[in-house]
Write a protein that holds these residues in place. Sequence first.
Motif, PDB file in Angstrom:
ATOM      1  N   LEU A   1      10.383  13.193   6.134  1.00  0.00           N
ATOM      2  CA  LEU A   1      11.331  14.027   5.403  1.00  0.00           C
ATOM      3  C   LEU A   1      10.942  15.505   5.483  1.00  0.00           C
ATOM      4  CD1 LEU A   1      11.971  11.733   2.326  1.00  0.00           C
ATOM      5  CD2 LEU A   1      13.676  12.445   4.025  1.00  0.00           C
ATOM      6  N   ALA A   2       9.645  15.792   5.462  1.00  0.00           N
ATOM      7  CA  ALA A   2       9.192  17.183   5.589  1.00  0.00           C
ATOM      8  C   ALA A   2       9.622  17.763   6.936  1.00  0.00           C
ATOM      9  CB  ALA A   2       7.676  17.252   5.434  1.00  0.00           C
ATOM     10  N   TRP A   3       9.546  16.935   7.982  1.00  0.00           N
ATOM     11  CA  TRP A   3      10.017  17.396   9.296  1.00  0.00           C
ATOM     12  C   TRP A   3      11.513  17.683   9.264  1.00  0.00           C
ATOM     13  CZ3 TRP A   3      13.177  13.862  12.216  1.00  0.00           C
ATOM     14  CH2 TRP A   3      13.662  14.416  13.404  1.00  0.00           C
ATOM     15  N   THR A   4      12.294  16.840   8.615  1.00  0.00           N
ATOM     16  CA  THR A   4      13.742  17.064   8.580  1.00  0.00           C
ATOM     17  C   THR A   4      14.105  18.305   7.775  1.00  0.00           C
ATOM     18  OG1 THR A   4      14.196  15.685   6.609  1.00  0.00           O
ATOM     19  CG2 THR A   4      14.139  14.568   8.745  1.00  0.00           C
ATOM     20  N   VAL A   5      13.286  18.653   6.799  1.00  0.00           N
ATOM     21  CA  VAL A   5      13.531  19.892   6.043  1.00  0.00           C
ATOM     22  C   VAL A   5      13.424  21.096   6.983  1.00  0.00           C
ATOM     23  CG1 VAL A   5      12.590  21.436   4.269  1.00  0.00           C
ATOM     24  CG2 VAL A   5      12.805  18.984   3.803  1.00  0.00           C
ATOM     25  N   ASN A   6      12.444  21.059   7.874  1.00  0.00           N
ATOM     26  CA  ASN A   6      12.210  22.187   8.785  1.00  0.00           C
ATOM     27  C   ASN A   6      13.172  22.221   9.958  1.00  0.00           C
ATOM     28  OD1 ASN A   6       9.981  23.004   7.248  1.00  0.00           O
ATOM     29  ND2 ASN A   6       8.553  21.738   8.438  1.00  0.00           N
ATOM     30  N   HIS A   7      13.682  21.065  10.360  1.00  0.00           N
ATOM     31  CA  HIS A   7      14.474  21.011  11.592  1.00  0.00           C
ATOM     32  C   HIS A   7      15.848  20.377  11.407  1.00  0.00           C
ATOM     33  CE1 HIS A   7      11.038  22.381  13.987  1.00  0.00           C
ATOM     34  NE2 HIS A   7      10.297  21.601  13.220  1.00  0.00           N
ATOM     35  N   GLY A   8      16.276  20.226  10.167  1.00  0.00           N
ATOM     36  CA  GLY A   8      17.596  19.682   9.889  1.00  0.00           C
ATOM     37  C   GLY A   8      18.434  20.659   9.083  1.00  0.00           C
ATOM     38  N   ASP A   9      19.548  20.169   8.565  1.00  0.00           N
ATOM     39  CA  ASP A   9      20.493  21.030   7.856  1.00  0.00           C
ATOM     40  C   ASP A   9      20.364  20.977   6.341  1.00  0.00           C
ATOM     41  OD1 ASP A   9      21.656  21.750  10.321  1.00  0.00           O
ATOM     42  OD2 ASP A   9      22.956  19.978  10.294  1.00  0.00           O
ATOM     43  N   CYS A  10      19.576  20.045   5.817  1.00  0.00           N
ATOM     44  CA  CYS A  10      19.539  19.829   4.372  1.00  0.00           C
ATOM     45  C   CYS A  10      18.190  20.253   3.796  1.00  0.00           C
ATOM     46  CB  CYS A  10      19.796  18.361   4.041  1.00  0.00           C
ATOM     47  SG  CYS A  10      21.402  17.774   4.609  1.00  0.00           S
ATOM     48  N   PRO A  11      18.188  21.159   2.834  1.00  0.00           N
ATOM     49  CA  PRO A  11      16.925  21.624   2.245  1.00  0.00           C
ATOM     50  C   PRO A  11      16.154  20.540   1.502  1.00  0.00           C
ATOM     51  CG  PRO A  11      18.814  22.489   1.031  1.00  0.00           C
ATOM     52  CD  PRO A  11      19.350  21.870   2.270  1.00  0.00           C
ATOM     53  N   ALA A  12      16.838  19.468   1.098  1.00  0.00           N
ATOM     54  CA  ALA A  12      16.164  18.360   0.408  1.00  0.00           C
ATOM     55  C   ALA A  12      15.708  17.273   1.371  1.00  0.00           C
ATOM     56  CB  ALA A  12      17.081  17.759  -0.656  1.00  0.00           C
TER      57      ALA A  12
ATOM     58  N   GLY B   1       0.804  -1.206   0.000  1.00  0.00           N
ATOM     59  CA  GLY B   1       0.000   0.000   0.000  1.00  0.00           C
ATOM     60  C   GLY B   1       0.841   1.262   0.000  1.00  0.00           C
ATOM     61  N   SER B   2       0.231   2.368   0.406  1.00  0.00           N
ATOM     62  CA  SER B   2       0.916   3.665   0.381  1.00  0.00           C
ATOM     63  C   SER B   2       1.300   4.141   1.773  1.00  0.00           C
ATOM     64  CB  SER B   2       0.006   4.711  -0.271  1.00  0.00           C
ATOM     65  OG  SER B   2      -1.209   4.849   0.460  1.00  0.00           O
ATOM     66  N   TRP B   3       1.148   3.292   2.793  1.00  0.00           N
ATOM     67  CA  TRP B   3       1.405   3.726   4.160  1.00  0.00           C
ATOM     68  C   TRP B   3       2.842   4.172   4.361  1.00  0.00           C
ATOM     69  CZ3 TRP B   3      -2.714   4.871   6.635  1.00  0.00           C
ATOM     70  CH2 TRP B   3      -3.886   4.131   6.499  1.00  0.00           C
ATOM     71  N   ARG B   4       3.783   3.385   3.847  1.00  0.00           N
ATOM     72  CA  ARG B   4       5.185   3.732   4.061  1.00  0.00           C
ATOM     73  C   ARG B   4       5.532   5.055   3.394  1.00  0.00           C
ATOM     74  NH1 ARG B   4       9.490  -0.442   2.140  1.00  0.00           N
ATOM     75  NH2 ARG B   4       9.236  -1.400   4.183  1.00  0.00           N
ATOM     76  N   LYS B   5       5.058   5.257   2.180  1.00  0.00           N
ATOM     77  CA  LYS B   5       5.342   6.518   1.505  1.00  0.00           C
ATOM     78  C   LYS B   5       4.751   7.700   2.268  1.00  0.00           C
ATOM     79  CE  LYS B   5       5.163   8.873  -2.961  1.00  0.00           C
ATOM     80  NZ  LYS B   5       4.875  10.191  -2.334  1.00  0.00           N
ATOM     81  N   THR B   6       3.543   7.513   2.785  1.00  0.00           N
ATOM     82  CA  THR B   6       2.915   8.580   3.578  1.00  0.00           C
ATOM     83  C   THR B   6       3.787   8.960   4.765  1.00  0.00           C
ATOM     84  OG1 THR B   6       0.684   7.881   2.944  1.00  0.00           O
ATOM     85  CG2 THR B   6       0.899   9.174   4.971  1.00  0.00           C
TER      86      THR B   6
END
Length: 325
Positions: free
Chosen positions: A110-121, A99-104
């Motif tokens: 990854l969106a959280w890491t964009v906001n609170h990490g060092d890498c824009p990607a 299913g799509s659970w893992r992708k969700t």
Amino acid sequence: MASSSRALNAILPQIASAPYEAHQKARTFASRYVKSGQYDTAIEVLFQSARELLKTGQTGSGVDLAGFLLEVYETKGEAVSEESRGRLTQLIALTGPDGSWRKTLTDKALAWTVNHGDCPAGDQDLHHYVGELLYKEGAFDAAEPHLLASGKRESARLLAEMFTTWSAEGGTAGAFALRGVIPYLQNGNILAARAFISTFSAGVPKNTIVTVGNDELVLTQDQVVNFAQIAVVTCQRAQGEKNKLMRESWVRLCGIYQSRGGVLALPEVRVPLSEIGNLYFAIPLPRTQQANAMGDIMSSLFGGPAKDRQPMRKLAAPNTSNGLD
């Protein structure tokens, strides 16, 4: 910090026999902890509850709590660390490929890491983990963007191994070489580009070994793979307008190989090569060319939807080190 024991003692024993009730209790307890500012306790309750639900096959409920966990991360301002990332990698692994659970869950993480990490990607280590996980499961097309986005040399080598396996199922080695080299070069990541092409070219039938400066190149029977190797070495020595010799070498390299036709002569490849020329050698882009057509490459040449164009990035200081571990 309040102990999570009381909540977990009420939640975990119910998971096997009454998973829905356990899921609702976990949300209720966590919400109370968040409202009182006890974020760490809420995180522990949500993580352990999600993990146990996923272990018992309650994927939807487990991913729901994992999403709540990420909301608490955001509210608290949780920084990306081995511990905070480690909770997520455990949950992502337990989610499974169906299913799509893992992708969700992966997209939210990854969106959280964009906001609170060092890498824009997105966090490099998380991208690498997900890419490796998908690769091992045989989901090559899903693994590819994560290994590219990671940008780590370890990821680049893994991508090369995956492409070697994938190319054996159909397609040319040269096309796969470009799929790795072009994105890494466009991101200014010389070391990843080198790690990728040195690993990938090792699996292509060889003709001869040549030396370019301090670099030893293994010329193969695939001319596009040879182009990719030389392109990486040339870009590594770039200094914008300052190194006219390398600038002329780039123009000559592209001209010679593109004049032979094939994939390198396609507009979908000429465009990103022009962008790389602009990025590393300050060669002006053709007037008719808009910035960054990687979306068009993926759509027209390799498959997948084209993405909106983004502003052309600038390379502040190309890495000119000759070393490669």
